[in-house]
Design a protein around this motif. Structure first.
Motif, mmCIF file in Angstrom:
data_model
loop_
_atom_site.group_PDB
_atom_site.id
_atom_site.type_symbol
_atom_site.label_atom_id
_atom_site.label_comp_id
_atom_site.label_asym_id
_atom_site.label_seq_id
_atom_site.Cartn_x
_atom_site.Cartn_y
_atom_site.Cartn_z
ATOM 1 N N SER A 33 0.822 -1.211 0.000
ATOM 2 C CA SER A 33 0.000 0.000 0.000
ATOM 3 C C SER A 33 0.856 1.261 0.000
ATOM 4 N N TYR A 34 2.124 1.137 0.406
ATOM 5 C CA TYR A 34 3.041 2.277 0.372
ATOM 6 C C TYR A 34 3.690 2.434 -1.001
ATOM 7 N N GLY A 35 3.361 1.572 -1.921
ATOM 8 C CA GLY A 35 3.889 1.689 -3.277
ATOM 9 C C GLY A 35 5.259 1.089 -3.471
ATOM 10 N N ARG A 86 -5.963 -10.498 -1.012
ATOM 11 C CA ARG A 86 -7.397 -10.587 -0.710
ATOM 12 C C ARG A 86 -8.045 -9.223 -0.895
ATOM 13 N N PRO A 87 -9.346 -9.198 -1.214
ATOM 14 C CA PRO A 87 -10.036 -7.914 -1.305
ATOM 15 C C PRO A 87 -9.924 -7.178 0.027
ATOM 16 N N PRO A 88 -9.549 -5.913 0.017
ATOM 17 C CA PRO A 88 -9.359 -5.188 1.269
ATOM 18 C C PRO A 88 -10.668 -4.993 2.025
ATOM 19 N N GLY A 89 -10.609 -5.148 3.358
ATOM 20 C CA GLY A 89 -11.750 -4.869 4.205
ATOM 21 C C GLY A 89 -11.745 -3.404 4.598
ATOM 22 N N ASP A 90 -12.690 -3.025 5.444
ATOM 23 C CA ASP A 90 -12.799 -1.621 5.858
ATOM 24 C C ASP A 90 -11.530 -1.144 6.547
ATOM 25 N N GLU A 91 -10.947 -1.994 7.400
ATOM 26 C CA GLU A 91 -9.736 -1.597 8.119
ATOM 27 C C GLU A 91 -8.584 -1.362 7.160
ATOM 28 N N GLU A 92 -8.425 -2.257 6.180
ATOM 29 C CA GLU A 92 -7.347 -2.099 5.208
ATOM 30 C C GLU A 92 -7.554 -0.839 4.360
ATOM 31 N N LEU A 93 -8.807 -0.561 4.000
ATOM 32 C CA LEU A 93 -9.085 0.638 3.213
ATOM 33 C C LEU A 93 -8.766 1.892 4.008
ATOM 34 N N ASP A 94 -9.098 1.892 5.300
ATOM 35 C CA ASP A 94 -8.793 3.034 6.155
ATOM 36 C C ASP A 94 -7.292 3.248 6.261
ATOM 37 N N ARG A 95 -6.555 2.152 6.405
ATOM 38 C CA ARG A 95 -5.101 2.249 6.517
ATOM 39 C C ARG A 95 -4.502 2.769 5.211
ATOM 40 N N ALA A 96 -4.996 2.269 4.079
ATOM 41 C CA ALA A 96 -4.491 2.722 2.788
ATOM 42 C C ALA A 96 -4.776 4.213 2.591
ATOM 43 N N ASP A 97 -5.935 4.652 3.061
ATOM 44 C CA ASP A 97 -6.291 6.066 2.962
ATOM 45 C C ASP A 97 -5.339 6.913 3.797
ATOM 46 N N VAL A 148 -2.277 6.132 4.617
ATOM 47 C CA VAL A 148 -0.970 6.103 3.951
ATOM 48 C C VAL A 148 -0.916 7.177 2.861
ATOM 49 N N GLN A 149 -1.988 7.314 2.108
ATOM 50 C CA GLN A 149 -2.040 8.318 1.045
ATOM 51 C C GLN A 149 -1.963 9.720 1.637
ATOM 52 N N ARG A 150 -2.597 9.927 2.790
ATOM 53 C CA ARG A 150 -2.522 11.238 3.438
ATOM 54 C C ARG A 150 -1.117 11.517 3.942
ATOM 55 N N LEU A 151 -0.479 10.496 4.510
ATOM 56 C CA LEU A 151 0.892 10.667 5.003
ATOM 57 C C LEU A 151 1.838 11.049 3.872
ATOM 58 N N ALA A 152 1.580 10.514 2.703
ATOM 59 C CA ALA A 152 2.448 10.800 1.557
ATOM 60 C C ALA A 152 2.412 12.269 1.158
ATOM 61 N N ALA A 212 2.880 26.079 12.833
ATOM 62 C CA ALA A 212 2.399 26.051 11.449
ATOM 63 C C ALA A 212 2.508 24.643 10.870
ATOM 64 N N HIS A 213 3.618 23.955 11.179
ATOM 65 C CA HIS A 213 3.790 22.580 10.705
ATOM 66 C C HIS A 213 2.706 21.676 11.296
ATOM 67 N N VAL A 214 2.442 21.827 12.591
ATOM 68 C CA VAL A 214 1.440 20.987 13.252
ATOM 69 C C VAL A 214 0.072 21.209 12.628
ATOM 70 N N SER A 215 -0.258 22.453 12.355
ATOM 71 C CA SER A 215 -1.558 22.764 11.743
ATOM 72 C C SER A 215 -1.685 22.105 10.374
ATOM 73 N N GLU A 216 -0.604 22.146 9.586
ATOM 74 C CA GLU A 216 -0.621 21.518 8.274
ATOM 75 C C GLU A 216 -0.719 19.997 8.374
ATOM 76 N N ILE A 217 -0.044 19.439 9.359
ATOM 77 C CA ILE A 217 -0.111 17.994 9.577
ATOM 78 C C ILE A 217 -1.545 17.575 9.885
ATOM 79 N N LEU A 218 -2.188 18.293 10.781
ATOM 80 C CA LEU A 218 -3.573 17.956 11.143
ATOM 81 C C LEU A 218 -4.497 18.105 9.933
ATOM 82 N N ARG A 219 -4.262 19.153 9.144
ATOM 83 C CA ARG A 219 -5.113 19.374 7.967
ATOM 84 C C ARG A 219 -4.932 18.250 6.956
ATOM 85 N N LYS A 220 -3.678 17.901 6.659
ATOM 86 C CA LYS A 220 -3.411 16.881 5.647
ATOM 87 C C LYS A 220 -3.860 15.487 6.095
ATOM 88 N N LEU A 221 -3.770 15.222 7.400
ATOM 89 C CA LEU A 221 -4.194 13.917 7.899
ATOM 90 C C LEU A 221 -5.691 13.875 8.196
#
Length: 227
Positions: free
Chosen positions: A102-104, A139-150, A152-156, A191-200
């Motif tokens: 999921s991290y590519g 395997r087809p991802p379940g809700d937990e896997e989809l949440d984790r993948a989402d 990961v995309q935000r962290l990126a 400012a960094h913390v605010s951006e982190i919260l917004r992006k996540l």
């Protein structure tokens, strides 16, 4: 490779000297004229990657001494998104492989693999394939896997500096302490913390730490990371 007439250049990132040697041997089996560089920590790897001469592939152990869980992989993927990264890990559970993908990553090779299998996997990745063990069943991802993948995309979306701030938040450091470590002003940290919260897409520092901690597979990595 960088060009058809150039030697392949690989970065081996592992804190165990014997396995670095084993990986080097497997890489040479795949590419006899290979140029390999070794790093014992993620910090050392990032310093090496700052060299303008590019690498064709990074071989990364997930359990590194200076990071928790997938933090090292995330740092590499964020700072060097064009660098193919292959995980070479002693943790072979399907859940770990799925999350790594999921991290590519460009592939996942178990440390239990024979040298010939390691060489085959490396060649496969260099030819543009994504390598996973034959025993791995997607395997087809379940809700937990989809949440984790989402997540990961935000962290990126975080910048390298924001990732460093997030790591310090996880350590429980206050803004003043983070500012001191990064040698910046507290206003910059805020400012960094605010951006982190917004992006996540979270509403507090605590919620950010809780959500990120879910990505660690702590039960699988606790023995080697101490987390």
């Amino acid at each position: 490779m960088n060009a058809s007439n150039e030697t392949a250049r690989f970065l081996i990132i592992d804190d165990h000297p014997l396995f670095r040697e084993a990986l080097h041997s497997a890489v040479q089996m795949a590419y006899p004229e290979v140029d390999t560089v070794e790093a014992r920590t993620i910090a050392e790897a990032l310093d090496i990657l700052a060299d303008p001469k590019p690498f064709d592939l990074a071989l990364l152990d997930l359990s590194m001494p200076d990071v928790h869980g997938f933090e090292g992989l995330l740092q590499l993927r964020t700072r060097y998104p064009r660098l193919p990264v292959v995980i070479v890990s002693g943790h072979e559970e399907p859940k770990v492989i799925t999350e790594a993908l999921s991290y590519g990553v460009a592939g996942f090779i178990p440390k239990s693999a024979r040298k010939s299998d390691l060489a085959f996997a490396i060649r496969s990745v260099m030819e543009g394939q994504i390598y996973v063990p034959e025993t791995y069943e997607s395997r087809p991802p379940g809700d937990e896997e989809l949440d984790r993948a989402d997540m990961v995309q935000r962290l990126a979306k975080l910048t390298p500096q924001q990732l460093r701030v997030l790591q310090m938040l996880r350590q429980g450091l206050l803004n003043k302490q983070i500012a001191y470590k990064l040698q910046v002003g507290e206003t910059t940290v805020k400012a960094h913390v605010s951006e982190i919260l917004r992006k996540l897409n979270v509403y507090s520092r605590t919620q950010a730490v809780i959500e990120i901690s879910k990505l660690d597979n702590a039960d699988l990595f606790r023995d080697q990371t101490g987390f």
